[in-house]
Write a protein that holds these residues in place. Sequence first.
Motif, PDB file in Angstrom:
ATOM      1  N   GLU A  62       0.838  -1.200   0.000  1.00  0.00           N
ATOM      2  CA  GLU A  62       0.000   0.000   0.000  1.00  0.00           C
ATOM      3  C   GLU A  62       0.874   1.252   0.000  1.00  0.00           C
ATOM      4  O   GLU A  62       0.638   2.199  -0.769  1.00  0.00           O
ATOM      5  CB  GLU A  62      -0.923   0.003   1.217  1.00  0.00           C
ATOM      6  N   ALA A  63       1.894   1.238   0.839  1.00  0.00           N
ATOM      7  CA  ALA A  63       2.801   2.382   0.891  1.00  0.00           C
ATOM      8  C   ALA A  63       3.556   2.540  -0.422  1.00  0.00           C
ATOM      9  O   ALA A  63       3.762   3.658  -0.911  1.00  0.00           O
ATOM     10  CB  ALA A  63       3.776   2.212   2.050  1.00  0.00           C
ATOM     11  N   ALA A  64       3.978   1.420  -0.998  1.00  0.00           N
ATOM     12  CA  ALA A  64       4.715   1.462  -2.264  1.00  0.00           C
ATOM     13  C   ALA A  64       3.844   2.026  -3.386  1.00  0.00           C
ATOM     14  O   ALA A  64       4.315   2.811  -4.229  1.00  0.00           O
ATOM     15  CB  ALA A  64       5.211   0.070  -2.632  1.00  0.00           C
ATOM     16  N   PHE A  65       2.574   1.643  -3.412  1.00  0.00           N
ATOM     17  CA  PHE A  65       1.671   2.142  -4.451  1.00  0.00           C
ATOM     18  C   PHE A  65       1.496   3.656  -4.330  1.00  0.00           C
ATOM     19  O   PHE A  65       1.566   4.400  -5.313  1.00  0.00           O
ATOM     20  CB  PHE A  65       0.314   1.453  -4.342  1.00  0.00           C
ATOM     21  N   ARG A  66       1.284   4.101  -3.100  1.00  0.00           N
ATOM     22  CA  ARG A  66       1.090   5.535  -2.891  1.00  0.00           C
ATOM     23  C   ARG A  66       2.379   6.310  -3.181  1.00  0.00           C
ATOM     24  O   ARG A  66       2.342   7.432  -3.699  1.00  0.00           O
ATOM     25  CB  ARG A  66       0.618   5.789  -1.471  1.00  0.00           C
ATOM     26  N   LEU A  67       3.516   5.703  -2.850  1.00  0.00           N
ATOM     27  CA  LEU A  67       4.800   6.336  -3.149  1.00  0.00           C
ATOM     28  C   LEU A  67       5.002   6.431  -4.662  1.00  0.00           C
ATOM     29  O   LEU A  67       5.511   7.441  -5.172  1.00  0.00           O
ATOM     30  CB  LEU A  67       5.930   5.522  -2.510  1.00  0.00           C
TER      31      LEU A  67
END
Length: 785
Positions: free
Chosen positions: A326-331
């Motif tokens: 999730e963090a990677a997608f938003r990043l």
Amino acid sequence: MLKALLFIFLSINVFALEISLQGAKENHQSYSTLHLSDKDKFLCQEFRDDFNSVVKIVCAFPKSPAQKIQKLQNSFFEIDSEIKKETFFLVIKPFEKMKLFPIVFNLVKEDTVFSAKVELSNRWMIVGYKDKLPYIEAQEKSDAAINFPFTLGEDKFPYVGSLDIEGNPVHIKRVGDVTEYIKIKKLYEEKNYEFTLELINDIMKEYPDTLFKPELLFYKIRVHSKMDENEKLIEVAKDYLREYSSDENVPEVLSLLAKSYGKVGLSSDADYFYDRLFSEHSDSVYAKWGYIYLAESLEAAGNFSRPQTLYEKAIRETDNIEVAVEAAFRLAKIHMSSSKIKEAAEQVDKIAKAKADYFSEQKFKSLDMMYDFYDSGDYISATTIAKAIFEHIDPNDEEYEELSRNIGIWLSQSENKKEALEALNNYIERFSDGMYIQEVQVAKDSLFFDVNDENASSKLANYEKLMDEYAGDSIGDKAIYEKAKLLIAEGAFADALGMETKLLKLDTVEYSDIPTLITKAAIGTMKQSLKDKECNSVLVVSSKYKIELSAEWDDGVYECAMKGADFELAKKMADKNLKSKDLEQRKKWLYRYIKVDFATGNYSNVIEASKELITLTQSEVNSPYRDVYRYIFDTYHRLENSNNMIESIADVLKAYGDDYVDIDRYIAVMAVGSEKKDNNLVIEYGERVMSIQRISASHPQSPFVEFTLYQAYTDKENYDRALDVIKSLDTLELNSTQRARQKYLLGSVLAKLWRDDESQKAYQEAIDAEPASAWAKLAKSAKEI
């Protein structure tokens, strides 16, 4: 010691097997019990590691369940099942510590108990705990001790069943709120949030004192979060935290509550709960989710620098896949908005490797990102997302066909041509009458140029096919281009050169190397023609394309140029090599230079170059370049320089002796002698000619040489030799006029030798040979004297 006990249990019936999983606390320390019971006795056994810790417990049953048991777990156990050789096994693995106990006695029904070691039992209990086993003290027993039974007599243990938090008996109906609670979890997992919320409200209304109230409130909070009902979530969460502040789900509730406060614009309240989450539960996975929720709210407020830091921190600190992706997608989205395509692509690649189905779970957001990557020219990342969605959605999904098309088309625009061909073939196989079939077929045909393991002849045939089918199209143009390249690679240079007209019609921007291809084809054609000694082709290609080959081809080019009378090219080859440091090469090309100049009438150059060549070769015996003497003579002959002709013929004689090749040169010298009235010169070279003709049995210069030589001998009054010379013509075939002349001259010399009868006969033969000729008339006059 104050003890509080809370039991929460889950029961599952499988054939006659009952599995009961319970959670409780003793002195503020959580523990869990797992009860297994069956009508038939079954085996359970502990397995320990080298440190005597229980690593798993395996229970074996002779019967198999009618349906597969789903994996169960809580904070202490993971329960899985498997079937081997018709035996059903339950495998229990600990998250903390665990201990196995056989339940041999029913204290409600039996008076006597004793310490029992059994391998088979109808009921087993497994206790999961963190540090200390609750309620039970392990005592070491001597092997010599006697195991006396213990009998209660008339007093029996009381049995009150389950107790609530205040120690009061709890009377619940089997499959009441327990069953409904299980349904809630299932509905939530199936994302049926409205039904989940409705069922929670129904249970709380029907069972106001249910033991599952904390869990029901917790799932209610979760559902409100999923449905983006932030104000309702805040209301429920506040009640939950007030009543169950020590519950294990508090970290998640804090994260969701802070997130909701942020969404309704109460940033100070959001900050408070974020602070609580990060300070009180820093090790919890939901603290990492908190980083994501906080970053999301900051992005919504227009702050993009700190969110990136928070996402990176979440990725760095978590070991939870869900948080990381999730963090990677938003990043990745932040990187995309900053046009940092490479950095965004790195995050997408990590997600695809760690949890590819994330993209299908977040399908619409992922589709937007997919097209953003495509628009930015990163076809690989766009395809990565497309493949991840395509492989995890239902084939009936409306995006399914388009995603299949995208994978193939986009890969065909990247460097992954083989993968593209496979994807395009997959589309054609799945959607033979699909919406994008024509576009996909064209893309597949275009890949023929990049992904093809056929032999050269098959490729050429397919290029021809593509040239016909896509004439005037980019694919047809590419086929022309690739065919020319293949022909050159295969050494079919003339065929490639034959495509010049088609090649020159191609787009010069897209196919900027067309002139280079044509030049390569021309060079190859010229070299092959030189090998095959096809001089006409050599000269045509050299002239049209201004080809200059390397020095190794100069000999062949020169020879073809001389053969085709292209003296300009021949001289260019000679000039190129005249200054060679290799003496042999220099002599060879100097000789060739002389030949070119002689052919083009540059006689002054011939004389000058010949002198240089003679200087270089004068010490050689039978030099291959002694022919230079003949060129010198022939040059003087053409210049009508009689004196130098006489001098140079001597050099020819010295170099070759009497040679049939030089007959014409000897005749020329005889002509000079005749012109100069130099009978000695005429006789010398006339005799040489007659000798050569006699030896070779060939008389190309007869009867000229005999008539000229006859005259010279007559002038010198050497009538005997003049007679021999003229009589030598008797055996040669002459025309009637020549014969008349020969007989007249014969008669004349015989008369000078006082051989009148023979003279008269000769005169008559002259008359008979050609009565109308001048020689016949002279013969008649001579006879009458």
